[in-house]
Design a protein around this motif. Structure first.
Motif, PDB file in Angstrom:
ATOM      1  N   ARG A 111     112.293  -2.437 -64.244  1.00 51.44           N
ATOM      2  CA  ARG A 111     112.817  -1.727 -65.417  1.00 51.44           C
ATOM      3  C   ARG A 111     114.036  -0.882 -65.046  1.00 51.44           C
ATOM      4  NH1 ARG A 111     109.049   1.791 -68.652  1.00 51.44           N
ATOM      5  NH2 ARG A 111     109.806   0.736 -70.517  1.00 51.44           N
ATOM      6  N   SER A 115     114.344   4.129 -67.980  1.00 49.11           N
ATOM      7  CA  SER A 115     113.077   3.739 -68.603  1.00 49.11           C
ATOM      8  C   SER A 115     111.899   4.117 -67.705  1.00 49.11           C
ATOM      9  CB  SER A 115     113.058   2.232 -68.872  1.00 49.11           C
ATOM     10  OG  SER A 115     114.041   1.881 -69.819  1.00 49.11           O
ATOM     11  N   GLN A 116     112.087   4.013 -66.395  1.00 45.36           N
ATOM     12  CA  GLN A 116     111.038   4.433 -65.458  1.00 45.36           C
ATOM     13  C   GLN A 116     110.789   5.940 -65.587  1.00 45.36           C
ATOM     14  OE1 GLN A 116     112.744   3.100 -61.754  1.00 45.36           O
ATOM     15  NE2 GLN A 116     111.691   1.128 -61.845  1.00 45.36           N
ATOM     16  N   GLY A 118     111.451   7.758 -68.152  1.00 47.53           N
ATOM     17  CA  GLY A 118     110.878   7.983 -69.473  1.00 47.53           C
ATOM     18  C   GLY A 118     109.380   7.742 -69.517  1.00 47.53           C
ATOM     19  N   ALA A 119     108.902   6.784 -68.729  1.00 44.69           N
ATOM     20  CA  ALA A 119     107.460   6.511 -68.688  1.00 44.69           C
ATOM     21  C   ALA A 119     106.678   7.707 -68.158  1.00 44.69           C
ATOM     22  CB  ALA A 119     107.183   5.279 -67.830  1.00 44.69           C
ATOM     23  N   TRP A 156     100.402   4.012 -67.056  1.00 45.46           N
ATOM     24  CA  TRP A 156     101.337   3.040 -67.631  1.00 45.46           C
ATOM     25  C   TRP A 156     101.021   1.667 -67.039  1.00 45.46           C
ATOM     26  CZ3 TRP A 156     104.884  -0.648 -66.508  1.00 45.46           C
ATOM     27  CH2 TRP A 156     105.838  -0.956 -67.481  1.00 45.46           C
TER      28      TRP A 156
END
Length: 197
Positions: A111, A115-116, A118-119, A156
């Motif tokens: 990713r 985005s990482q 954000g997780a 996640w």
């Protein structure tokens, strides 16, 4: 493996490739995911398909999200793909399994870095005091992981929808559509049937 199930998965793959090749379709992997809570309340949202093969349809999310909680309570789901430009729709229903840690780790590593981050930063589906609070969490995490890999959060992962029912819809003028259904019967054998429009 049933010939009908193999045929259904191959047909989906063909339709997905056609959608990917059509410039009118912005995101061919977008799908509606419907889940049901423990008390029977249905819920639906858009997610992205990340993998499909005979083992099922895979998407990734925060397990603490609303959909994650619903799937923990009731591990069944329905998917809908709709490619308006092609007048095509595919519906999928099935049981849901969590993917292996190795699969989740591999996909998370692929990713984009933001985005990482954000997780980790998102407490998905929970109330948020302000956007500034969220942005501060993002900034803090970017500083924490500066110059090193971002690990996959323990909350996640991926979910695999293992179909027991699939339907292909091809739109036609006058609502004289084509509908074909592939399904597993009570004996566990995959069948095929043409359905009225």
């Amino acid at each position: 493996m049933s010939d009908y199930y193999q045929a259904a998965i191959e047909r989906f793959g063909d339709w997905l490739e056609t959608a990917r090749a059509d410039e009118r379709i912005i995101d061919p992997t977008a799908m509606t995911l419907a889940t049901v809570s423990a008390d029977g309340q249905p819920s639906a949202r858009m997610v992205l398909l990340k993998q499909v093969d005979t083992s099922g349809f895979v998407f990734y999310t925060n397990t603490r999200s609303r959909k994650g909680a619903q799937l923990a309570d009731n591990p069944k789901a329905a998917l809908v793909f709709y490619w308006e430009a092609l007048m095509r729709q595919v519906k999928v229903e099935g049981d849901v399994q969590v993917v292996s840690d190795a699969e989740a780790d591999a996909y998370f590593a692929s990713r984009p870095r933001l985005s990482q981050i954000g997780a980790w930063a998102s407490h998905q589906s929970e109330p948020l005091e302000s956007r500034a609070v969220f942005d501060t969490r993002v900034d803090s995490l970017e500083a924490e992981y500066a110059g090193r890999e971002v690990p996959r959060p323990p909350h996640w992962t991926g979910f695999r929808v293992r179909p027991h029912w699939m339907e292909f819809w091809q739109g036609r003028d006058g609502r004289l559509h084509d509908r074909e259904r592939y399904f597993r019967d009570a004996a566990g054998t995959w069948q095929w049937v043409l359905v009225n429009p």
